[in-house]
Design an enzyme around this catalytic site. Structure first.
Site, PDB file in Angstrom:
ATOM      1  N   MET A  18       0.815  -1.222   0.000  1.00 32.45           N
ATOM      2  CA  MET A  18       0.000   0.000   0.000  1.00 32.45           C
ATOM      3  C   MET A  18       0.842   1.263   0.000  1.00 32.45           C
ATOM      4  O   MET A  18       0.472   2.268  -0.615  1.00 32.45           O
ATOM      5  CB  MET A  18      -0.939  -0.011   1.202  1.00 32.45           C
ATOM      6  CG  MET A  18      -2.205  -0.780   0.945  1.00 32.45           C
ATOM      7  SD  MET A  18      -3.354  -0.675   2.320  1.00 32.45           S
ATOM      8  CE  MET A  18      -2.939  -2.151   3.208  1.00 32.45           C
ATOM      9  N   ASP A  37      11.659   3.495   4.125  1.00 32.26           N
ATOM     10  CA  ASP A  37      11.453   2.049   4.325  1.00 32.26           C
ATOM     11  C   ASP A  37      12.779   1.446   4.794  1.00 32.26           C
ATOM     12  O   ASP A  37      13.846   2.036   4.596  1.00 32.26           O
ATOM     13  CB  ASP A  37      11.040   1.377   3.003  1.00 32.26           C
ATOM     14  CG  ASP A  37      10.215   0.109   3.203  1.00 32.26           C
ATOM     15  OD1 ASP A  37       9.023   0.105   2.856  1.00 32.26           O
ATOM     16  OD2 ASP A  37      10.757  -0.888   3.721  1.00 32.26           O
ATOM     17  N   ASP A  60      14.148   3.182   9.658  1.00 33.16           N
ATOM     18  CA  ASP A  60      13.372   2.298  10.529  1.00 33.16           C
ATOM     19  C   ASP A  60      12.460   3.193  11.360  1.00 33.16           C
ATOM     20  O   ASP A  60      12.939   4.021  12.143  1.00 33.16           O
ATOM     21  CB  ASP A  60      14.330   1.498  11.430  1.00 33.16           C
ATOM     22  CG  ASP A  60      13.595   0.547  12.366  1.00 33.16           C
ATOM     23  OD1 ASP A  60      12.366   0.724  12.567  1.00 33.16           O
ATOM     24  OD2 ASP A  60      14.249  -0.357  12.905  1.00 33.16           O
ATOM     25  N   VAL A  61      11.141   3.015  11.217  1.00 32.59           N
ATOM     26  CA  VAL A  61      10.199   3.922  11.888  1.00 32.59           C
ATOM     27  C   VAL A  61      10.299   3.864  13.412  1.00 32.59           C
ATOM     28  O   VAL A  61       9.853   4.775  14.103  1.00 32.59           O
ATOM     29  CB  VAL A  61       8.729   3.656  11.476  1.00 32.59           C
ATOM     30  CG1 VAL A  61       8.504   4.002  10.019  1.00 32.59           C
ATOM     31  CG2 VAL A  61       8.300   2.234  11.795  1.00 32.59           C
ATOM     32  N   TYR A 155      -0.689  -7.127  17.240  1.00 37.07           N
ATOM     33  CA  TYR A 155      -1.189  -6.394  16.074  1.00 37.07           C
ATOM     34  C   TYR A 155      -2.474  -5.651  16.436  1.00 37.07           C
ATOM     35  O   TYR A 155      -2.603  -4.449  16.169  1.00 37.07           O
ATOM     36  CB  TYR A 155      -1.428  -7.368  14.919  1.00 37.07           C
ATOM     37  CG  TYR A 155      -1.674  -6.674  13.592  1.00 37.07           C
ATOM     38  CD1 TYR A 155      -0.627  -6.121  12.870  1.00 37.07           C
ATOM     39  CD2 TYR A 155      -2.961  -6.575  13.066  1.00 37.07           C
ATOM     40  CE1 TYR A 155      -0.842  -5.473  11.652  1.00 37.07           C
ATOM     41  CE2 TYR A 155      -3.196  -5.944  11.848  1.00 37.07           C
ATOM     42  CZ  TYR A 155      -2.133  -5.391  11.143  1.00 37.07           C
ATOM     43  OH  TYR A 155      -2.361  -4.756   9.940  1.00 37.07           O
ATOM     44  N   LYS A 159      -2.822  -1.591  16.607  1.00 38.31           N
ATOM     45  CA  LYS A 159      -3.698  -0.919  15.645  1.00 38.31           C
ATOM     46  C   LYS A 159      -4.826  -0.146  16.351  1.00 38.31           C
ATOM     47  O   LYS A 159      -5.255   0.905  15.874  1.00 38.31           O
ATOM     48  CB  LYS A 159      -4.251  -1.922  14.636  1.00 38.31           C
ATOM     49  CG  LYS A 159      -3.171  -2.484  13.688  1.00 38.31           C
ATOM     50  CD  LYS A 159      -2.490  -1.383  12.875  1.00 38.31           C
ATOM     51  CE  LYS A 159      -1.559  -1.927  11.813  1.00 38.31           C
ATOM     52  NZ  LYS A 159      -0.885  -0.843  11.048  1.00 38.31           N
ATOM     53  N   VAL A 188      -6.278  -6.491   1.973  1.00 44.00           N
ATOM     54  CA  VAL A 188      -5.739  -5.841   0.777  1.00 44.00           C
ATOM     55  C   VAL A 188      -4.632  -6.729   0.216  1.00 44.00           C
ATOM     56  O   VAL A 188      -3.776  -7.211   0.973  1.00 44.00           O
ATOM     57  CB  VAL A 188      -5.170  -4.450   1.109  1.00 44.00           C
ATOM     58  CG1 VAL A 188      -4.737  -3.750  -0.175  1.00 44.00           C
ATOM     59  CG2 VAL A 188      -6.185  -3.609   1.884  1.00 44.00           C
ATOM     60  N   THR A 190      -1.491  -7.361  -0.784  1.00 39.90           N
ATOM     61  CA  THR A 190      -0.121  -6.826  -0.719  1.00 39.90           C
ATOM     62  C   THR A 190       0.789  -7.978  -0.307  1.00 39.90           C
ATOM     63  O   THR A 190       0.317  -9.026   0.153  1.00 39.90           O
ATOM     64  CB  THR A 190      -0.008  -5.718   0.338  1.00 39.90           C
ATOM     65  OG1 THR A 190      -0.209  -6.320   1.630  1.00 39.90           O
ATOM     66  CG2 THR A 190      -1.029  -4.611   0.123  1.00 39.90           C
TER      67      THR A 190
END
Ligand SMILES: NC(=O)c1ccc[n+]([C@@H]2O[C@H](COP(=O)([O-])OP(=O)(O)OC[C@H]3O[C@@H](n4cnc5c(N)ncnc54)[C@H](O)[C@@H]3O)[C@@H](O)[C@H]2O)c1
Length: 248
Positions: A18, A37, A60-61, A155, A159, A188, A190
């Site tokens: 995405m 990324d 790296d976020v 997760y 989220k 989705v 991906t």
């Protein structure tokens, strides 16, 4: 003039899936885009293909220092950042809660939750100085309802946290014309989804009123809308885009 003309946007996790679709849509709508990324090869190739309106920064976020470098590099090239799309995310191991390793839980939360916090903190000074901006945080339907078939507390928790943090920032910074919204995709197609499920997502398609999974570029128009001035009175809200899955 594109719908994102004048926007300077950071999109995380932009090397594939995405994030890649959003980066393409943003450039097509006139934005300058900083793609970030941990996958340097694919991200750099995509930025090159997108041309002079795109810049790739390896990032790296979950790293605060990495965020400072992204903002510095992006602003040196394109000027102050006024759009942030916190898209990078990982699933982590699927397991029932009693069986989750603490290290796995912490890692998923570091990327999916702390990464979103660090991103917002990194760009808020630019948006405050500019007098406005738009933050789009990519959550999931796992940030709306519990997942029955594939349990994953890290997760789900991260989220849901993205959804809550988005509302908090929207309330704190609304008076500064800074908007924050969360996006909650269903299934989705991906690399993430393909890796996590079998061909029909464990039979999930039959639970979707539209009867199929989304293509990545079906999510991008919503993200473009939220980033653009067309959504100037939209903030603090979760936007579900799931083919009707959570309607039933
Ligand atoms: N695919 C789905 O069905 C689905 C559904 C709901 C929500 N989402 C969410 O949408 C977002 C994008 O998912 P996708 O399906 O495109 O995933 P993807 O795995 O195809 O792409 C995610 C990208 O994020 C990058 N990334 C991973 N960890 C990173 C880190 N620490 N720092 C920077 N980049 C990192 C990866 O290298 C990859 O390029 C994620 O937040 C995901 O949780 C996906």
């Amino acid at each position: 003039m594109g719908r994102l003309s004048g926007k300077v946007a950071v999109i995380t996790g932009a090397s594939q899936g995405m994030g890649e679709a959003h980066a393409k849509a943003f450039v097509a709508e006139g934005a300058k885009v900083i793609l970030t990324d941990i996958n340097e090869v694919a991200g750099a190739a995509l930025a090159q293909a997108l041309g002079s309106d795109a810049l790739f920064v390896r990032h790296d976020v979950a790293s605060a220092a990495g965020w400072a470098a992204v903002v510095a590099a992006g602003e040196a090239r394109f000027g102050p950042i006024n759009v942030l799309v916190n898209n990078a995310g990982i699933i982590g191991p699927v397991a029932k809660t009693a069986d989750i390793a603490e290290a796995d839980f912490v890692h998923v939360c570091a990327v999916n939750q702390t990464g979103v916090f660090l991103g917002m903190q990194a760009v808020l000074p630019s948006m405050l100085a500019l007098g406005g901006g738009s933050i789009v945080n990519i959550s999931s339907i796992s940030g709306m309802v519990a997942n029955v078939g594939t349990p994953n507390l890290a997760y789900a928790g991260s989220k849901f946290a993205v959804r809550g943090m988005t509302k908090q920032v929207a309330v704190e910074y609304g008076a500064h014309n800074i908007r924050a919204n969360s996006v909650h995709p269903g299934y989705v197609k991906t690399p993430m989804m393909v890796a996590a499920t079998d061909e029909d997502g464990g039979g999930a398609a039959s639970a979707i009123p539209l009867g199929r999974f989304a293509e990545a570029d079906e999510i991008s128009p919503l993200v473009v809308f939220l980033a653009s001035d067309e959504s100037s009175f939209v903030t603090g809200m979760e936007h579900v885009i799931d083919g009707g899955m959570t309607a039933c």
